[in-house]
Write a protein that holds these residues in place. Structure first.
Motif, PDB file in Angstrom:
ATOM      1  N   HIS A  94     -80.963  71.307 -50.408  1.00  0.00           N
ATOM      2  CA  HIS A  94     -81.138  72.759 -50.384  1.00  0.00           C
ATOM      3  C   HIS A  94     -80.336  73.397 -49.248  1.00  0.00           C
ATOM      4  N   SER A  95     -79.166  72.824 -48.963  1.00  0.00           N
ATOM      5  CA  SER A  95     -78.400  73.252 -47.795  1.00  0.00           C
ATOM      6  C   SER A  95     -76.939  73.486 -48.148  1.00  0.00           C
ATOM      7  N   HIS A  96     -76.334  74.486 -47.511  1.00  0.00           N
ATOM      8  CA  HIS A  96     -74.898  74.701 -47.653  1.00  0.00           C
ATOM      9  C   HIS A  96     -74.102  73.496 -47.169  1.00  0.00           C
ATOM     10  N   LEU A  97     -74.645  72.751 -46.209  1.00  0.00           N
ATOM     11  CA  LEU A  97     -73.913  71.615 -45.659  1.00  0.00           C
ATOM     12  C   LEU A  97     -73.737  70.484 -46.664  1.00  0.00           C
ATOM     13  N   MET A  98     -74.557  70.441 -47.705  1.00  0.00           N
ATOM     14  CA  MET A  98     -74.577  69.298 -48.618  1.00  0.00           C
ATOM     15  C   MET A  98     -74.170  69.659 -50.049  1.00  0.00           C
ATOM     16  N   LEU A  99     -73.631  70.833 -50.267  1.00  0.00           N
ATOM     17  CA  LEU A  99     -73.364  71.275 -51.636  1.00  0.00           C
ATOM     18  C   LEU A  99     -72.358  70.386 -52.360  1.00  0.00           C
ATOM     19  N   GLN A 100     -71.461  69.748 -51.641  1.00  0.00           N
ATOM     20  CA  GLN A 100     -70.444  68.908 -52.277  1.00  0.00           C
ATOM     21  C   GLN A 100     -70.855  67.438 -52.353  1.00  0.00           C
ATOM     22  N   HIS A 101     -72.053  67.115 -51.873  1.00  0.00           N
ATOM     23  CA  HIS A 101     -72.443  65.706 -51.801  1.00  0.00           C
ATOM     24  C   HIS A 101     -72.925  65.196 -53.159  1.00  0.00           C
ATOM     25  N   ARG A 102     -72.423  64.050 -53.561  1.00  0.00           N
ATOM     26  CA  ARG A 102     -72.948  63.336 -54.730  1.00  0.00           C
ATOM     27  C   ARG A 102     -73.327  61.922 -54.305  1.00  0.00           C
ATOM     28  N   ALA A 103     -74.437  61.454 -54.817  1.00  0.00           N
ATOM     29  CA  ALA A 103     -74.982  60.174 -54.377  1.00  0.00           C
ATOM     30  C   ALA A 103     -74.166  59.009 -54.929  1.00  0.00           C
ATOM     31  N   ALA A 104     -73.881  58.041 -54.086  1.00  0.00           N
ATOM     32  CA  ALA A 104     -73.168  56.833 -54.521  1.00  0.00           C
ATOM     33  C   ALA A 104     -74.080  55.899 -55.297  1.00  0.00           C
ATOM     34  N   ARG A 105     -75.363  55.921 -54.973  1.00  0.00           N
ATOM     35  CA  ARG A 105     -76.326  55.062 -55.671  1.00  0.00           C
ATOM     36  C   ARG A 105     -77.682  55.760 -55.669  1.00  0.00           C
ATOM     37  N   SER A 106     -78.577  55.299 -56.483  1.00  0.00           N
ATOM     38  CA  SER A 106     -79.896  55.919 -56.611  1.00  0.00           C
ATOM     39  C   SER A 106     -80.842  55.450 -55.521  1.00  0.00           C
ATOM     40  N   SER A 107     -81.740  56.324 -55.129  1.00  0.00           N
ATOM     41  CA  SER A 107     -82.831  55.938 -54.245  1.00  0.00           C
ATOM     42  C   SER A 107     -83.677  54.876 -54.944  1.00  0.00           C
ATOM     43  N   THR A 108     -84.378  54.092 -54.156  1.00  0.00           N
ATOM     44  CA  THR A 108     -85.236  53.054 -54.738  1.00  0.00           C
ATOM     45  C   THR A 108     -86.287  53.659 -55.647  1.00  0.00           C
ATOM     46  N   VAL A 109     -86.869  54.779 -55.246  1.00  0.00           N
ATOM     47  CA  VAL A 109     -87.879  55.432 -56.087  1.00  0.00           C
ATOM     48  C   VAL A 109     -87.277  55.825 -57.425  1.00  0.00           C
ATOM     49  N   ALA A 110     -86.093  56.437 -57.414  1.00  0.00           N
ATOM     50  CA  ALA A 110     -85.456  56.839 -58.672  1.00  0.00           C
ATOM     51  C   ALA A 110     -85.138  55.620 -59.531  1.00  0.00           C
ATOM     52  N   SER A 111     -84.669  54.553 -58.913  1.00  0.00           N
ATOM     53  CA  SER A 111     -84.345  53.332 -59.662  1.00  0.00           C
ATOM     54  C   SER A 111     -85.592  52.732 -60.296  1.00  0.00           C
ATOM     55  N   ARG A 112     -86.699  52.745 -59.558  1.00  0.00           N
ATOM     56  CA  ARG A 112     -87.925  52.151 -60.111  1.00  0.00           C
ATOM     57  C   ARG A 112     -88.504  53.011 -61.223  1.00  0.00           C
ATOM     58  N   LEU A 113     -88.393  54.318 -61.105  1.00  0.00           N
ATOM     59  CA  LEU A 113     -88.851  55.175 -62.197  1.00  0.00           C
ATOM     60  C   LEU A 113     -87.974  54.986 -63.431  1.00  0.00           C
ATOM     61  N   ALA A 114     -86.672  54.876 -63.228  1.00  0.00           N
ATOM     62  CA  ALA A 114     -85.773  54.633 -64.357  1.00  0.00           C
ATOM     63  C   ALA A 114     -86.100  53.294 -65.023  1.00  0.00           C
ATOM     64  N   ALA A 115     -86.364  52.265 -64.209  1.00  0.00           N
ATOM     65  CA  ALA A 115     -86.703  50.952 -64.760  1.00  0.00           C
ATOM     66  C   ALA A 115     -88.015  50.978 -65.534  1.00  0.00           C
ATOM     67  N   SER A 116     -88.889  51.907 -65.195  1.00  0.00           N
ATOM     68  CA  SER A 116     -90.167  52.020 -65.898  1.00  0.00           C
ATOM     69  C   SER A 116     -90.018  52.713 -67.253  1.00  0.00           C
ATOM     70  N   ARG A 227    -100.763  55.834 -61.738  1.00  0.00           N
ATOM     71  CA  ARG A 227     -99.770  55.257 -62.643  1.00  0.00           C
ATOM     72  C   ARG A 227     -98.364  55.337 -62.055  1.00  0.00           C
ATOM     73  N   VAL A 228     -98.077  56.452 -61.389  1.00  0.00           N
ATOM     74  CA  VAL A 228     -96.767  56.582 -60.746  1.00  0.00           C
ATOM     75  C   VAL A 228     -96.657  55.612 -59.574  1.00  0.00           C
ATOM     76  N   LEU A 229     -97.705  55.521 -58.777  1.00  0.00           N
ATOM     77  CA  LEU A 229     -97.683  54.633 -57.621  1.00  0.00           C
ATOM     78  C   LEU A 229     -97.505  53.180 -58.047  1.00  0.00           C
ATOM     79  N   GLN A 230     -98.115  52.789 -59.155  1.00  0.00           N
ATOM     80  CA  GLN A 230     -97.941  51.427 -59.653  1.00  0.00           C
ATOM     81  C   GLN A 230     -96.475  51.129 -59.955  1.00  0.00           C
ATOM     82  N   ALA A 231     -95.726  52.155 -60.348  1.00  0.00           N
ATOM     83  CA  ALA A 231     -94.318  51.968 -60.692  1.00  0.00           C
ATOM     84  C   ALA A 231     -93.411  51.953 -59.465  1.00  0.00           C
ATOM     85  N   ILE A 232     -93.756  52.700 -58.426  1.00  0.00           N
ATOM     86  CA  ILE A 232     -92.815  52.887 -57.316  1.00  0.00           C
ATOM     87  C   ILE A 232     -93.187  52.124 -56.054  1.00  0.00           C
ATOM     88  N   ALA A 233     -94.417  51.650 -55.928  1.00  0.00           N
ATOM     89  CA  ALA A 233     -94.849  50.978 -54.701  1.00  0.00           C
ATOM     90  C   ALA A 233     -94.269  49.574 -54.621  1.00  0.00           C
TER      91      ALA A 233
END
Length: 478
Positions: A94-116, A227-233
């Protein structure tokens, strides 16, 4: 179906999907249509990835069509606070400093939700770098409270609280450094959970304060959160603060007569800014617990002001360390509130930080070695009032102490699991909430207790008519 899809618990959505009474594509379309309808007013989502959402939904339907049920989250949509990385997607904080940033890889939480098998919808509004405050000078407008859009959402997981309350998404992931999951949950009338420190990985999540940050879900019900915690913890080698200890998150019925609950009612009655409606609502909750057989005992919560001071000093020092380079090189690009909140960290000496860390050890020891051996749960206020109007914020930080009187930071200091539960509405139609706090790693009991209490508290669902009611929407300063 007697209830609209966005009002159903995750268990019911999973049943409909697994029995092929509903497709994930249809469920995803339902939420995307609600985003189209309500988000222009609420500003909860700052980015929606429709192509990814439909791709994920079709993949989930393929899994379910093969007769395998997948996970309890297969086919169910979720969204992330915009400090969580998703590979190739923007993470702007939510910052002007990061408007051009794109993630090189997913956060662990995002990866675990995707795997679920869950379905990714997009990114949710926050405060700048999960700190700042509500402001119109940032690249995206601040999220607004769906119960009344002229009112604040609670804290930096602002889009998450608004999106879940409005039925734009059933699962939102937020972060909590001093209460930024529980504050929006409380003021938006949903469930928000800060797990025990180290239970959920923070890898790939932009830091605010390394030793206070927690990640967790906002949902409509406590069982949804489970249910969410079971997936991401679970342990993550990419985050060395995660614990190897495996939690048993299986649901269990609460036998209330076996529980002794601490209740520091004085935190409400000693503060002149406490809304009397909150005192009455929490007293009713205590009444329900007592009638069910729990032993609820009033206690003194020692040195609340020290918990607050300790947490604020640590957060100020650590957030300055995160941002010191950008403050020197690009300070003018920060929002006013964010700059004013981060810069004081430069004045904290090593001796003062060490004093705060020693105090943290003492306070954590008191809570977990003296109070919790005698009690299995702690009933605690979330905030002392309902959501403030945006015009209560001035042009400079901090606002007056009564504007956002949250009571959440002690459990970031100690790391204990804390659940925000909706209590009901004020006469003005704004949500109130409470916290349930447990012993370290007793996350499952906290969720069990929350689920049991929901049956008594009976929070009304937010109707579409309320969100469509015209409110005096004022510009937000900052």
């Amino acid at each position: 179906m007697s209830k609209a899809l966005h009002l159903l618990p995750l268990a019911e959505l999973a049943r409909l999907l697994q029995q092929k009474l509903l497709t994930s594509v249809a469920l995803t379309e339902h939420f995307l249509q609600r985003i189209d309808r309500f988000n222009p007013t609420l500003n909860a989502f700052i980015q929606v990835d429709r192509d990814r959402a439909y791709r994920d939904a079709r993949r989930a339907d393929d899994i379910l069509a093969k007769g395998t049920h997948g996970s309890p989250l297969t086919g169910i949509p979720y969204a992330l606070k915009d400090i969580f990385d998703v590979e190739s997607e923007p993470t702007t904080c939510h910052s002007h400093l990061m408007l051009q940033h794109r993630a090189a890889r997913s956060s662990t939480v995002a990866s675990r939700l995707a795997a679920s098998g869950a379905v990714y919808l997009g990114k949710l509004a926050t405060h700048e770098f999960a700190l700042g405050g509500p402001s119109d000078e940032l690249p995206f407008p601040p999220a607004r409270n769906p119960w009344n859009t002229a009112h604040f959402t609670g804290a930096s997981s602002s889009g998450a609280g608004a999106a879940v309350a409005a039925g734009l998404v059933p699962i939102a992931l937020g972060s909590d450094t001093s209460g930024s999951i529980r504050g929006p949950a409380c003021l938006c009338g949903v469930v928000g959970f800060k797990p025990t420190y180290g239970v959920v990985s923070r890898a790939g999540v932009f830091p605010l304060s390394w030793t206070l940050d927690h990640c967790g879900p906002l949902t409509r019900f406590s069982d949804d959160t489970r249910r969410v915690l079971q997936a991401i913890a679970g342990y993550d080698p990419a985050d060395p603060t995660t614990v190897t200890r495996k939690l048993d998150l299986s649901p269990r019925a609460v036998t209330w007569p076996s529980h002794r609950i601490a209740w520091p009612r004085h935190l409400l009655t000693d503060n002149p800014h406490t809304d009397p409606a909150l005192i009455a609502a929490m007293d009713r909750a205590v009444g329900f617990l007592t009638e069910a057989g729990a032993r609820v005992e009033e206690v003194r919560f020692r040195d609340f002001s020290l918990f607050n001071a300790c947490g604020r000093i640590i957060m100020a020092a650590e957030s300055f360390a995160v941002h010191q380079h950008n403050l020197r090189e690009r300070g003018a690009e920060y929002g006013r509130f964010t700059f004013q909140r981060i810069l004081p960290g430069a004045t904290i000496s090593a001796a003062e930080l060490l004093d705060a860390l020693r105090l943290r050890t003492a306070l954590t020891g008191w809570l977990n070695a003296e109070l919790f051996p005698r009690y299995s749960l702690l009933l605690f206020p979330g905030t002392l009032r309902a959501a403030p109007h945006f015009n209560e914020f001035s042009q400079d930080w901090p606002p007056a102490s009564h504007v956002v009187p949250t009571q959440t930071i002690p459990f970031n200091v100690t790391g204990n699991p804390a659940l925000s539960l909706p209590l009901g509405l004020t006469e003005a139609g704004l949500p109130l909430g409470l916290q349930l706090v447990g012993r370290l790693f007793d996350d499952s009991l906290v969720l069990d207790a929350g689920e049991a209490m929901e049956k008594w508290l009976a929070m009304p669902a937010l109707s579409d008519d309320v969100m469509l009611r015209p409110h005096r929407v004022v510009p937000v300063t900052g």
